[in-house]
Design a protein around this motif. Structure first.
Motif, short mmCIF file in Angstrom:
data_model
loop_
_atom_site.label_atom_id
_atom_site.label_comp_id
_atom_site.label_asym_id
_atom_site.label_seq_id
_atom_site.Cartn_x
_atom_site.Cartn_y
_atom_site.Cartn_z
N PHE A 164 17.06 -14.88 12.00
CA PHE A 164 16.98 -16.22 11.42
C PHE A 164 17.19 -17.28 12.51
O PHE A 164 16.42 -18.23 12.64
N VAL A 165 18.22 -17.07 13.33
CA VAL A 165 18.51 -18.02 14.41
C VAL A 165 17.37 -18.05 15.42
O VAL A 165 16.97 -19.10 15.91
N GLN A 166 16.81 -16.86 15.69
CA GLN A 166 15.70 -16.77 16.65
C GLN A 166 14.49 -17.58 16.16
O GLN A 166 13.83 -18.27 16.93
N ALA A 167 14.24 -17.48 14.84
CA ALA A 167 13.11 -18.24 14.28
C ALA A 167 13.35 -19.74 14.44
O ALA A 167 12.44 -20.50 14.78
N GLN A 168 14.61 -20.17 14.23
CA GLN A 168 14.93 -21.61 14.37
C GLN A 168 14.79 -22.05 15.83
O GLN A 168 14.35 -23.15 16.11
N LYS A 169 15.19 -21.15 16.72
CA LYS A 169 15.14 -21.48 18.15
C LYS A 169 13.72 -21.86 18.55
O LYS A 169 13.50 -22.80 19.32
N PHE A 170 12.75 -21.13 18.00
CA PHE A 170 11.37 -21.41 18.38
C PHE A 170 10.75 -22.51 17.52
O PHE A 170 9.57 -22.81 17.64
N GLY A 171 11.53 -23.06 16.60
CA GLY A 171 11.07 -24.22 15.84
C GLY A 171 10.46 -23.92 14.50
O GLY A 171 9.88 -24.82 13.87
N ALA A 172 10.57 -22.67 13.99
CA ALA A 172 10.07 -22.41 12.63
C ALA A 172 11.00 -23.11 11.65
O ALA A 172 12.21 -23.15 11.84
N SER A 173 10.41 -23.66 10.60
CA SER A 173 11.21 -24.33 9.58
C SER A 173 11.41 -23.34 8.42
O SER A 173 10.44 -22.80 7.91
#
Ligand SMILES: Cc1cc2nc3c(=O)[nH]c(=O)nc-3n(C[C@H](O)[C@H](O)[C@H](O)COP(=O)(O)OP(=O)(O)OC[C@H]3O[C@@H](n4cnc5c(N)ncnc54)[C@H](O)[C@@H]3O)c2cc1C
Length: 558
Positions: free
Chosen positions: A295-304
Motif C-alpha cells: 500500500f505504501v509502495q503504491a502511494q510512493k509512486f503516486g497511485a491514489s
C-alpha cells in the motif's frame, strides 16, 4: 501533556526519527521554501489534508497527538529532523499538531515535491519511507488516538469496525465494554447506551452509533479527493495483492492510477496470519505486513487509493470507461483492471475466523500437508478441490475424514477422484454430515460434526480442518458487461474462441492480450480471473504483467 508510549519508538527511535546530514538538507533545499518560525506558531493542525513536510533548520518543533485521554507528545524535532508520516505522503488528513517550541527556521516541502523526492533520491527515499512507516506503526502501537471505539468483543459490528481501522492503520483508542471498569462513566459522558454499540466517538465528541465503514472513512478523511471530471489512465478495482501490484507497476511507469477498494488494502491476503510461500520472505510474513508495505509502495509512486469505496457498476459501452461507486460518484479511465478477488464460502460456525491459519485452512498444498503430517484431519466439501485435497493428504496424514452434506460425491466430483477415495483405506467419507463446532485455545484442538439423524454431534480430538467449499467471485458489480464463466469468474484471453468473442462484440482485429477480457482495455487479474491459481504470488504476478498491455491499449486508442 504526557509522552506517547510505544514499544516501536523505544526500540527503533533512531530509524523513526533519523537526523538528516548537512548534505542531505542541501539536496532538499531546491524542493522547499525556507520559513522563519516563532514560538507557539502552529504549522499543522491534525485533520488537515495536504500538509507540508517540515525540515527543522533552527529552533525546535513539537509533534503532539491530541487524544481522548489528553495530548500526547510524540517527539520534539530539533535541527536536522523532519516531520511527516504516511498521511503526508498520501495527502490525506494527519494525526499530529506541529507547534513551534523554540523560534528558528524550517524548510517547508509540499506533498507533490515530497513525492518527487521519494521517487528520485534513493538515499532520502529509504530514510524517509522507513521513518514514515515506523511513525505510523508507533502511533498504532501506542493505543492512543483521536478516535475512540466503544464496543463488545462479542459483537460482529465491533469486530467489523476494529478490523477496518486496524487494516487501514488508523490509530484509535479501543474501549472494551466487557472489560473496562470505567465504561459506564464514558457512556454517560457521551449520552450513549450499551444498546448503541459499536460506538465511534470522534474528535470534538462527535458520536456515531453503529456506523458503516464509509461514514467513518469519510469522517476521518481517510481518502484523497476524487475528481469525477478527470479521465485517469487506469482505474483498478480492488486493492488485494493483484490490484496493488497493478497500481505499483502502473504508477511507477508514469500512469495516472486510481484504485478503489471496498474495505481495506490487502484483500484476502491481509487476513492470513503468515504467508510462507511468497518469494523473498523465507521466515514468512503476515498478510497485514505485506499488504501495508504494498500500500505504501503504491502511494510512493503516486497511485491514489480510496478505501471503503466499492465499484457497483462498470459502464463499458464506450471509452473512456466509467466505474460507478457506492457513494454515487463515477470515475473514468482509459483502461480498467478488475482485481476484485473472490471470497471463500464460510461456514456458519462460531470461532471460525479465530482458527484460520491455526488449524483451519482453505488450501491443501505441500505447506499445509507438512503441518498435519501423521495426524487425523477433516476435509469439508464434495467438489473436485475437496477430492484432490483428500487424495493428496491421505498420502501423509494418519486418516482423512471427508464431510459432505449430500448423500455422496457422484454428482459433484470427477469419477476418478471418487474411485480413489473409495479405494483408499486412509479416507472415510461421511455423507449427510456437517461440521458444527471448532474448539481450542491458541489453535484448533477439537471439532464436532453432526450426521443427519445422528443422536448428538460427534466430538473428536482433531486439530486440522480443510474447508474446500469453494470461492465466490466478487463480480456482481460487472452486471453482464463481460464474458464470465459458469461460476461467475471473469474469462480472459486464451479462454475465448473467436466465435464467442465476435458474438460478444469484440471490435478489434487483434486477439485479446494476456489477462484482457472480452472488452478491449479491460483486464482481470488475480483470484477473480477464471482459472486463476489463487495464491498471493500469482495474483501479484498477474497484476504486474498486465500493465505492459495496459500501456498498449492506451496507445491503441490515443
Ligand atoms: C485465510 C487465507 C490465507 C491465505 N494464505 C495464503 C498463503 O499463505 N499463501 C498464498 O499464496 N495465498 C494465500 N491465500 C490466498 C491469497 O490470499 C489470494 O489468492 C490472494 O489474496 C488473491 O489476491 P487478489 O488481489 O486477486 O484478490 P483478493 O485478495 O481477494 O483482493 C480483492 C480485493 O478487492 C476488493 N473488492 C471486492 N469487490 C470490490 C468492489 N466491487 N469494489 C472495490 N473493491 C472490491 C476486496 O475487498 C479485496 O480487498 C490465503 C487466503 C486466505 C483467505
Amino acid at each position: 501533556m504526557t509522552q506517547l508510549q510505544s514499544e516501536v519508538l523505544e526500540k527503533r527511535r533512531d530509524q523513526a526519527f533519523p537526523k538528516l546530514t548537512a548534505q542531505q538538507i542541501a539536496r532538499l533545499e531546491p524542493y522547499g521554501t525556507r520559513l522563519a518560525t516563532r514560538a507557539g506558531h502552529v504549522l499543522v493542525e491534525p485533520g488537515t489534508p495536504h500538509q507540508n513536510l517540515y525540515v527543522v533548520l533552527a529552533g525546535s518543533v513539537e509533534a503532539i497527538m491530541p487524544g481522548h485521554r489528553g495530548d500526547a507528545l510524540i517527539t520534539v524535532y530539533a535541527p536536522g529532523d523532519f516531520s511527516g508520516e504516511l498521511s503526508t505522503l498520501r495527502g490525506v488528513a494527519g494525526f499530529a499538531r506541529l507547534r513551534v517550541r523554540e523560534a528558528g527556521a524550517v524548510l517547508a516541502i509540499e506533498e507533490r515535491k515530497l513525492r518527487d523526492i521519494v521517487q528520485t533520491d534513493a538515499e532520502l527515499s529509504e530514510l524517509m519511507m522507513r521513518a514514515f512507516i515506523l511513525r505510523r506503526v508507533a502511533l498504532m502501537n501506542s493505543g492512543e488516538g483521536e478516535v475512540m471505539l466503544l464496543g463488545s468483543r462479542h459483537s460482529a459490528g465491533t469486530l467489523r469496525l476494529r478490523e477496518f481501522l486496524t487494516r487501514n492503520s488508523h490509530p484509535y483508542v479501543n474501549v472494551d465494554l466487557d472489560g473496562d471498569p470505567d465504561v459506564q462513566a464514558l457512556l454517560d459522558r457521551f449520552g450513549v447506551g450499551v444498546k448503541d454499540v459499536p460506538i465511534v466517538i470522534g474528535h470534538c465528541g462527535r458520536v456515531f452509533r453503529n456506523p458503516g465503514i464509509r461514514d467513518i472513512a469519510e469522517y476521518l478523511q481517510m481518502n484523497p479527493a476524487i475528481d469525477e471530471s478527470k479521465v485517469h489512465d487506469l482505474v483498478v478495482v480492488g486493492a488485494g495483492p493483484a490490484g496493488l501490484a497493478a497500481a505499483v507497476y502502473a504508477a511507477s511507469e508514469g500512469l495516472d492510477v486510481l484504485v478503489v477498494e471496498a474495505i481495506a488494502s490487502g484483500g484476502q491476503a491481509a487476513t492470513s496470519s503468515k504467508i510462507e510461500n511468497y518469494l523473498g520472505f523465507p521466515t514468512g510474513i503476515s498478510g497485514q505486513a505485506l499488504a501495508g508495505r504494498a500500500f505504501v509502495q503504491a502511494q510512493k509512486f503516486g497511485a491514489s487509493v480510496s478505501v471503503a469505496c466499492s465499484a457497483v457498476r462498470l459502464r463499458c459501452e464506450r471509452r473512456p470507461y466509467a466505474v460507478e461507486l457506492s457513494d454515487g460518484r463515477t470515475v473514468k479511465a482509459g483502461a480498467i483492471v478488475i482485481a476484485s478477488g473472490a471470497q471463500y464460502r464460510e461456514l456458519p460456525i462460531e470461532n471460525l475466523s479465530r482458527f484460520v491459519g491455526n488449524g483451519v485452512y482453505y488450501a491443501a498444498t505441500h505447506m499445509e500437508s507438512k503441518l498435519c503430517q501423521g495426524e487425523e484431519i477433516v476435509i469439508v466439501g464434495g467438489g473436485n478441490s475437496a477430492g484432490q485435497a483428500a487424495v493428496f493428504l491421505a498420502g501423509s496424514c494418519r486418516h482423512v475424514h471427508v464431510l459432505v452434506r449430500s448423500a455422496g460425491l457422484a454428482d459433484t466430483m470427477s469419477r476418478y477422484l471418487v474411485r480413489r477415495i473409495e479405494e483408499s483405506p486412509a479416507i472415510t467419507l461421511h455423507p449427510y454430515t456437517q461440521l458444527t463446532a471448532l474448539e481450542g485455545s491458541d489453535r484448533l484442538e477439537r471439532i464436532a460434526w453432526q450426521t443427519k439423524d445422528g443422536p448428538v454431534p460427534e466430538r473428536r480430538d482433531i486439530g486440522h480442518v480443510f474447508l474446500m467449499t469453494g470461492a465466490l467471485p466478487n463480480t456482481k458489480w460487472l452486471d453482464g458487461c463481460l464474458l464470465l464463466d459458469e461460476k461467475g469468474f471473469v474469462r480472459t484471453a486464451s479462454d475465448f474462441n473467436g466465435g464467442e468473442l465476435a458474438a460478444a462484440g469484440w471490435p478489434l482485429a487483434r486477439a485479446p492480450y494476456l489477462s484482457e477480457t472480452s472488452i478491449p482495455g479491460v483486464f482481470a487479474v488475480g483470484d477473480v480471473r477464471a482459472g486463476s491459481v489463487k495464491r498471493v504470488a500469482s495474483a501479484v504476478g498477474e497484476g504486474s504483467i498486465c500493465i505492459q498491455f495496459v500501456h498498449r491499449t492506451l496507445r491503441d486508442v490515443a
